[in-house]
Enzyme design. Structure first.
Site, PDB file in Angstrom:
ATOM      1  N   LYS A 181       0.841  -1.208   0.000  1.00 27.23           N
ATOM      2  CA  LYS A 181       0.000   0.000   0.000  1.00 27.23           C
ATOM      3  C   LYS A 181       0.873   1.254   0.000  1.00 27.23           C
ATOM      4  CE  LYS A 181      -3.842  -2.341   2.296  1.00 27.23           C
ATOM      5  NZ  LYS A 181      -4.606  -2.604   3.537  1.00 27.23           N
ATOM      6  N   ASP A 237     -10.308   3.521   4.468  1.00 27.45           N
ATOM      7  CA  ASP A 237     -10.836   2.151   4.492  1.00 27.45           C
ATOM      8  C   ASP A 237     -12.363   2.127   4.393  1.00 27.45           C
ATOM      9  OD1 ASP A 237      -9.065  -0.034   4.594  1.00 27.45           O
ATOM     10  OD2 ASP A 237      -8.422   0.506   6.616  1.00 27.45           O
ATOM     11  N   GLN A 263      -4.197  -1.072   9.817  1.00 31.69           N
ATOM     12  CA  GLN A 263      -4.264  -2.423   9.241  1.00 31.69           C
ATOM     13  C   GLN A 263      -4.897  -3.405  10.225  1.00 31.69           C
ATOM     14  OE1 GLN A 263      -3.576  -3.071   6.092  1.00 31.69           O
ATOM     15  NE2 GLN A 263      -3.863  -5.276   6.179  1.00 31.69           N
TER      16      GLN A 263
HETATM   17  N1  GUN Z   1      -6.910  -6.336   6.523  1.00 32.50           N
HETATM   18  C1  GUN Z   1      -7.365  -7.065   5.484  1.00 32.50           C
HETATM   19  N2  GUN Z   1      -7.985  -6.277   4.572  1.00 32.50           N
HETATM   20  C2  GUN Z   1      -7.925  -5.013   5.060  1.00 32.50           C
HETATM   21  C3  GUN Z   1      -8.380  -3.756   4.576  1.00 32.50           C
HETATM   22  O1  GUN Z   1      -8.985  -3.637   3.504  1.00 32.50           O
HETATM   23  N3  GUN Z   1      -8.107  -2.683   5.371  1.00 32.50           N
HETATM   24  C4  GUN Z   1      -7.443  -2.799   6.556  1.00 32.50           C
HETATM   25  N4  GUN Z   1      -7.245  -1.696   7.265  1.00 32.50           N
HETATM   26  N5  GUN Z   1      -7.011  -3.954   7.034  1.00 32.50           N
HETATM   27  C5  GUN Z   1      -7.249  -5.047   6.283  1.00 32.50           C
END
Ligand code: GUN
Length: 311
Positions: free
Chosen positions: A54, A124, A98
């Protein structure tokens, strides 16, 4: 029939490239690039990879991406304090915490921390304000994985109006927002879960089937109507040889990969589905790259929205 492969890697590259003029315009206007702060607590190996991807992606496309680490032993109050500091920092337009948070933070930690993120910075789309906006079909920031799946369906021209879409999985991160995005495209939507009676029979009525369960190879050919579009959201790493042998035929590319690397990636969809579906996302190279592209898009969107008015 062999399913048409829906190439998430190629679409993601195009979607990211389309964002570059927006990044440039924002940077010219505001004298700084859109900024994303990523919070990682602990050192879950899968999370380490996602977070690295990311940050690298936003940086590659002219944005600022910064990682904020917390030790695996951090308390929920420490996580809340960090989020509050990032909420106040005007150089960050997006904050992404995350998931999963370390178990030691307690059962309700994730909800508390996601709720603490300023909704205007919630790339998110997990904050109740953003979930509510999506429910009411006036979305601002939408969860990246379902947003990427919807974008893929749109770009591939897969019809949804009046079609039956079945989503397996009812998580807040994927299943529920996915169902809403499909509903808003005029599909008739069914959400299935672990208590659904005769799951294969329900899934077999789907024109579009989205698998978001987190169980390797769970969706077998008998779940799929011939010609249906299947979106595989699962990313599961298999390191068990017997399991690999059960799922993949001798001589297959996945067996060779396993012999070389000692593990392979598989989605929630069984390899046999390829012979029944009309179109299918591969794993890897399907939904994963689209999720990352949507993190970039939401960062840019958050920057633009914040520059105009609060959400
Ligand atoms: N863990 C797995 N998928 C995601 C996501 O889309 N966002 C976040 N913050 N954590 C994750």
């Amino acid at each position: 029939m062999t399913a048409r492969r829906l190439d998430g890697t190629a679409w993601a590259a195009r979607l990211r490239a389309e964002l570059e003029p927006r990044v440039e315009r924002f940077t010219d206007l505001h004298g700084r690039p859109p900024g994303l702060a990523v919070v990682l607590a602990g050192s879950n190996p899968a999370s380490e990879i996602y977070v690295r991807n990311k940050i690298a992606t936003v940086a590659q496309h002219g944005c600022r991406g910064e990682l904020f680490r917390l030790p695996g032993t951090a308390s929920v109050d420490e996580a809340l304090a960090l989020v509050e500091r990032l909420n106040q920092d005007d150089d960050f337009d997006g904050i992404l915490v995350q998931s999963p948070l370390p178990e030691g933070m307690g059962e309700d930690a994730e909800q508390r921390v996601f709720d603490a993120v300023d909704p205007a910075k919630d790339v998110d789309g997990f904050h109740p304000v953003n979930v509510g906006r999506l429910v009411q079909k006036r979305p601002a920031l939408v969860a990246c994985t379902p947003l990427g799946c919807a974008e893929l369906l749109d770009r591939e021209g897969i019809p949804l109006r009046g079609k039956h879409a079945v989503v397996i999985g009812r998580s807040d991160i994927v299943g529920k927002p996915m169902a809403l995005l499909l509903l808003h495209r005029d599909a008739t939507v069914t959400i299935c879960h672990s208590r659904t009676v005769d799951l294969p029979a329900v899934c077999r009525t789907a024109d579009v089937l989205v698998a978001a369960i987190g169980r390797p190879g769970f969706v077998t050919a008998d779940f799929v109507k011939p010609g249906a579009t299947v979106i595989d959201v699962g990313i599961n790493r298999l390191a068990d040889e017997a399991e690999v042998q059960r799922l993949f035929p001798e001589g297959s590319a996945k067996r060779r990969q396993f012999a070389e690397k000692g593990s392979v990636l598989i989605g929630d969809v069984h390899p046999d589905v390829e012979a029944v579906a009309g179109a299918l996302t591969p794993v890897p190279g399907g939904v994963g790259p689209l999720t990352i592209a949507m993190v970039l898009r939401n960062t840019v969107t958050a920057a633009e929205l914040r520059a105009r008015a609060p959400i």
